[in-house]
Design a protein around this motif. Structure first.
Motif, PDB file in Angstrom:
ATOM      1  N   ARG A  51     -13.826  -6.339  14.545  1.00  0.00           N
ATOM      2  CA  ARG A  51     -13.398  -5.732  15.813  1.00  0.00           C
ATOM      3  C   ARG A  51     -14.327  -4.597  16.237  1.00  0.00           C
ATOM      4  NH1 ARG A  51      -6.739  -5.638  16.220  1.00  0.00           N
ATOM      5  NH2 ARG A  51      -6.423  -7.799  15.546  1.00  0.00           N
ATOM      6  N   ILE A  52     -14.733  -3.794  15.261  1.00  0.00           N
ATOM      7  CA  ILE A  52     -15.627  -2.679  15.582  1.00  0.00           C
ATOM      8  C   ILE A  52     -16.963  -3.198  16.095  1.00  0.00           C
ATOM      9  CG2 ILE A  52     -16.946  -0.758  14.610  1.00  0.00           C
ATOM     10  CD1 ILE A  52     -14.570  -0.292  12.694  1.00  0.00           C
ATOM     11  N   THR A  75     -11.136  -5.723  10.611  1.00  0.00           N
ATOM     12  CA  THR A  75     -11.398  -4.507  11.381  1.00  0.00           C
ATOM     13  C   THR A  75     -12.893  -4.346  11.649  1.00  0.00           C
ATOM     14  OG1 THR A  75      -9.413  -3.277  10.794  1.00  0.00           O
ATOM     15  CG2 THR A  75     -11.402  -1.979  11.180  1.00  0.00           C
ATOM     16  N   GLN A  76     -13.709  -4.653  10.660  1.00  0.00           N
ATOM     17  CA  GLN A  76     -15.153  -4.564  10.869  1.00  0.00           C
ATOM     18  C   GLN A  76     -15.610  -5.509  11.974  1.00  0.00           C
ATOM     19  OE1 GLN A  76     -16.909  -5.080   6.943  1.00  0.00           O
ATOM     20  NE2 GLN A  76     -15.574  -3.474   6.105  1.00  0.00           N
ATOM     21  N   LEU A 128     -10.517   0.260   7.639  1.00  0.00           N
ATOM     22  CA  LEU A 128     -11.967   0.173   7.831  1.00  0.00           C
ATOM     23  C   LEU A 128     -12.618  -0.703   6.759  1.00  0.00           C
ATOM     24  CD1 LEU A 128     -14.385   1.099   9.508  1.00  0.00           C
ATOM     25  CD2 LEU A 128     -14.513   3.154   8.080  1.00  0.00           C
ATOM     26  N   LEU A 172     -17.883   6.070  17.284  1.00  0.00           N
ATOM     27  CA  LEU A 172     -17.936   5.198  16.105  1.00  0.00           C
ATOM     28  C   LEU A 172     -19.370   4.966  15.639  1.00  0.00           C
ATOM     29  CD1 LEU A 172     -15.223   2.524  16.995  1.00  0.00           C
ATOM     30  CD2 LEU A 172     -15.058   4.379  15.341  1.00  0.00           C
ATOM     31  N   VAL A 232      -9.910  -1.555  18.015  1.00  0.00           N
ATOM     32  CA  VAL A 232     -11.003  -1.741  17.057  1.00  0.00           C
ATOM     33  C   VAL A 232     -10.453  -1.884  15.634  1.00  0.00           C
ATOM     34  CG1 VAL A 232     -12.863  -0.700  18.400  1.00  0.00           C
ATOM     35  CG2 VAL A 232     -11.381   0.773  17.023  1.00  0.00           C
ATOM     36  N   GLU A 263      -6.767   2.974  19.348  1.00  0.00           N
ATOM     37  CA  GLU A 263      -7.581   2.592  18.198  1.00  0.00           C
ATOM     38  C   GLU A 263      -7.312   1.183  17.681  1.00  0.00           C
ATOM     39  OE1 GLU A 263      -7.800   7.041  18.295  1.00  0.00           O
ATOM     40  OE2 GLU A 263      -6.302   5.503  18.723  1.00  0.00           O
TER      41      GLU A 263
END
Length: 808
Positions: A795-796, A792-793, A787, A552, A625, A622
């Motif tokens: 989580r990433i 989600t951001q 994304l 990532l 994230v 996945e």
């Protein structure tokens, strides 16, 4: 050597070890009969049946698949002794009482097959003494086979002969244990506690003695003697708790009873604190308390001064932690010269172990290699004690140890043997060299076993100083860059290999480019390509990552410049790379060990065949994230569901897609390769390898077999039926209930909905025929859409910063 085919094994004794040995045999698909005493009440096989049922509840799990417990046949000594005639191998694993074992041997001996190997799983009793009373023919087929606990996960098995054991019996058993059961076999001499427990327990007793001398708490000791020292994370006292303090006390007692004239005999006294805990029933993890005790979510440690449990907060001093990061020679020098009590403690423990192994090498082992491998495999050290000594500077360390012995600082006043200071070892600067490892009995460096089974190990567990090839640089490099190495190994010159070089073998754009280049080269000149990661074998420790998934971080620049849409080329590239793997003109075989997560799982799924080590943990993760699998993993799930439905003659495609949806939506990871096969990540004809050192050999053999059979890739452009919008609606209905009930968040609902859309084929009629490209587009769209969301951001970024999933 003639074939030794083990058709069935009997395990005598359904206690902790016996039941778990039986479980590992069933994992390896070896039929097994588990014996114990007839129950006094209820079913006669009640003792064994309860032990088998308990296997399903233990953690870590002894069974690769819990339901396989049913494959273990229950038996008792009163009704079922005739079953022994069917067994090629009989392993006795009852309590460590010589008289009880002899009583059992007299009962079962008349029922053994005339060709069966008979072995005892004793952890320290004399094998010679156990064989007393046997006739000459049975004595020749009897030996010790010491599994370490837990048998599924501990790599070491010690093989101990009597003076009468036939050499071919040992060779056959070693081959079976190595390949079928997946173990690292070390042959030990018939001395008290053999090799690993003799040295390992001494090292623990040395820690007890030196920690008391320097006044260091148990939790601080564990911080000092765990991963910082290159040893098992559980270190010393946590390891004792896991093994069981009663078990440890028993092993120590064996040393007390059988080594009374030993110069180190005072060290073998059971530490007072250990005896007190055992007497109080605080036996460690199995009783809920030992040196540590868990209260709620908090771990407490025993205070040696008060005997009470206190908060565990002890850590190594920073200055000592920095010393432990130095190169071996400097590390040992700094520890010895420091006035810090923790540093002095560590030097003392190093010195004590070096002293002990030098004095007893000739008595307990054939060579230094046996001691180093036994300690690495049995106690989880990254390097064996002789390797540590040699790496730190053989002669200098020997001189320091000698000075401490003469100054009365050592645990015994027995001098180091002469071979330490002069002759071949001194000339070689250590016990390991190009000609093998030092054997005092033979007065020579001896090579390791050359049994045919070891030809299957392209890279055996290496020993520092022996000049064994580093798997990361071995063979002939064809091409190499920062992302991966494309190479050919000696003996497999018709099979190309690619090995990744990133952290955790993650897959970025450069990795995809190199993978495609490797396929191009394989199609031009080789029978096929193996994807194999060698890093896990550098220290001979089984396991290690196949791939932790897509990189990532590599996608972050594109995201920063173009937002979510800016990452679409990366996703497209990943998908194209996976399709190139699937449709390569030569077979691409994934050799999997350790974790194969996310994109690593997808690479595996697109390969022509997978060869997986038993300890492989596979899944599409996945959602952790906030994303969906977008390298073709969901597409492959839809294809697999369609194949399963068609094989069953059904048009209920949702029925066959549901489990695959749940695997991805819940980020389920297999607990073994056997479970991965059950989950659909491995196919029935994908081999499962029990010894990770054989993984490359088996994978290369699969490439050759596929090529020789006239391998052709799947035909491209095939359409498959999907569950469609009605399937999506059904899944969403259950997701709504979970969301509204507070079991999942709104964002979890969104992610799971997108997974459902991809697995069910999108907004089409149930049974509609769709292409792979259609399914890939659904994955890609869902990935980019998610994304672009703030959740989600979050989580990433959380995963990149902490390595842990964020729930939001």
């Amino acid at each position: 050597m003639s074939n030794f085919i083990v058709k069935k094994v009997a395990v005598l004794g359904a206690g902790v070890m016996g039941a778990q040995i039986a479980a590992q045999l069933v994992n390896a698909r070896v039929p097994v009969v588990l014996f114990d005493l007839p129950a006094r009440e209820g079913q006669k096989n009640g003792i064994v049946l309860r032990a088998i049922d308990n296997l399903k509840k233990l953690s870590p799990a002894p069974l690769g698949v819990k339901d396989d417990a049913a494959l273990i046949q229950a038996a008792n000594y009163e009704d079922d002794l005739a079953l022994l005639k069917e067994c090629d191998l009989v392993i006795e694993a009852i309590a460590e009482r010589m008289d009880w074992k002899h009583d059992l041997y007299r009962k079962i001996a008349p029922h053994l097959s005339s060709n069966a190997i008979f072995a005892t799983n004793t952890s320290g009793l004399s094998i010679e003494a156990l064989s007393q009373g046997f006739d000459a023919e049975l004595k020749a087929r009897f030996c010790g086979v010491h599994f370490f606990n837990p048998p599924r996960y501990m790599h070491l098995v010690e093989l101990i002969p009597t003076v009468d054991t036939r050499p071919d019996i040992l060779d056959r058993l070693e081959a079976f244990l190595t390949t079928t059961v997946g173990k690292g076999v070390v042959r030990a001499k018939d001395t008290p506690n053999f090799i690993a427990n003799r040295v390992g327990i001494f090292s623990i007793l040395a820690v007890f003695a030196e920690a008391g001398k320097y006044g260091i708490g148990y939790d601080v000791v564990d911080d000092l003697t765990g991963s910082k020292l290159g040893r098992a994370k559980s270190a010393t006292f946590r390891t004792a708790d896991v093994v069981g303090l009663d078990t440890m006390a028993h092993v120590i007692k064996t040393m007390q009873d059988n080594l009374r004239d030993d110069p180190f005999a005072p060290v073998y006294q059971t530490p007072a604190v250990l005896q007190k805990l055992v007497d109080a029933g605080a036996l460690g993890q199995k009783s809920g308390a030992g040196f540590y005790k868990k209260e709620g979510k908090q771990i407490k440690v025993l205070d040696p001064k008060t005997g009470q449990y206190i908060d565990s907060v002890g850590k190594a001093d920073e200055i000592v932690a920095r010393m432990l990061k130095k190169a071996p020679a400097e590390r040992i020098r700094l520890l010895r010269e420091s006035t810090n009590p923790q540093a002095q403690f560590l030097w003392a423990v190093f010195r004590d172990v070096f002293h002990y192994i030098a004095v007893y090498l000739e008595q307990i082992a054939d060579s230094a290699a046996d001691i180093d491998l036994a300690i690495r495999w049995g106690f989880g050290w990254n390097a064996g004690p002789f390797e540590d000594w040699q790496a730190a500077g053989w002669q200098q360390v020997a001189q320091w140890v000698k000075e401490d012995i003469e100054a009365g600082k050592a645990l015994a006043n027995v001098p180091l043997p002469d071979w330490v200071f002069s002759g071949p070892v001194a000339d070689n600067q250590g016990v390991h060299g190009a000609k093998g490892s030092w054997s005092p009995a033979r007065q020579a460096f001896v090579e390791r076993s050359a049994l045919p089974v070891y030809r299957r190990q392209a890279f055996r567990a290496s020993l520092a100083g022996t000049g064994v090839a580093d798997a990361r640089q071995a063979g002939r490099t064809v091409e190499e860059n920062d992302a991966a190495r494309i190479w050919v190994n000696d003996g497999y010159d018709d099979v190309l290999v690619i090995s990744f070089k990133s952290k955790m073998n993650t897959i970025g754009p450069d990795t995809i480019d190199t993978l495609i280049r490797a396929i191009d080269l394989a199609e031009a000149e080789y029978k096929g390509l193996v994807v194999w990661q060698p890093a896990s074998l550098q220290l001979g420790a089984p396991g290690g990552p196949f791939s932790a998934g897509a990189n990532l971080e590599a996608a972050m620049p594109a995201f920063m410049m173009g937002g979510a849409k800016g990452v679409e080329p990366f996703v497209q590239k990943f998908q194209d790379g996976m399709m190139r793997v699937k449709y390569a003109a030569v077979p691409v075989v994934a050799a999997v060990s350790g974790i194969a997560l996310g994109g690593g799982c997808e690479l595996m799924l697109h390969s022509a065949r997978r060869v997986a080590a038993m300890e492989s943990y596979i899944g599409l993760v996945e959602v952790g994230v906030g994303l969906v699998p977008a390298g073709g993993g969901l597409k492959e799930a839809a294809l697999a569901a369609a194949r399963a439905a068609q094989a069953a003659g059904s048009t209920n495609y949702l029925q066959f897609a549901t489990q695959r949806f749940q695997n991805a939506a819940m980020a389920k990871v297999s607990g073994s390769a056997l479970e991965a096969r059950q989950m659909g990540y491995l196919q029935p004809d994908d081999p499962i390898v029990f010894n990770v050192h054989e993984l490359l050999h088996v994978a290369a053999s699969q490439v050759r077999a596929l090529a020789e059979a006239g391998y052709r890739p799947p035909l491209r452009g095939t359409l498959v039926p999907v569950a469609g919008r009605s399937g999506i609606a059904t899944i969403r209905a259950s997701l709504v209930n979970m969301r509204d009930g507070g079991f999942i968040s709104a964002h979890d609902y969104l992610i799971a909905s997108r997974i459902a859309e991809a697995v069910c084929g999108g907004d089409v009629e149930a049974g509609a025929m769709v292409s792979e490209e259609w399914l890939l587009a659904l994955e890609r769209r869902a990935f980019i859409e998610l994304l672009g969301t703030a959740k989600t951001q979050e989580r990433i970024m959380g995963m990149l910063q902490t390595g842990k999933p964020v729930r939001n």
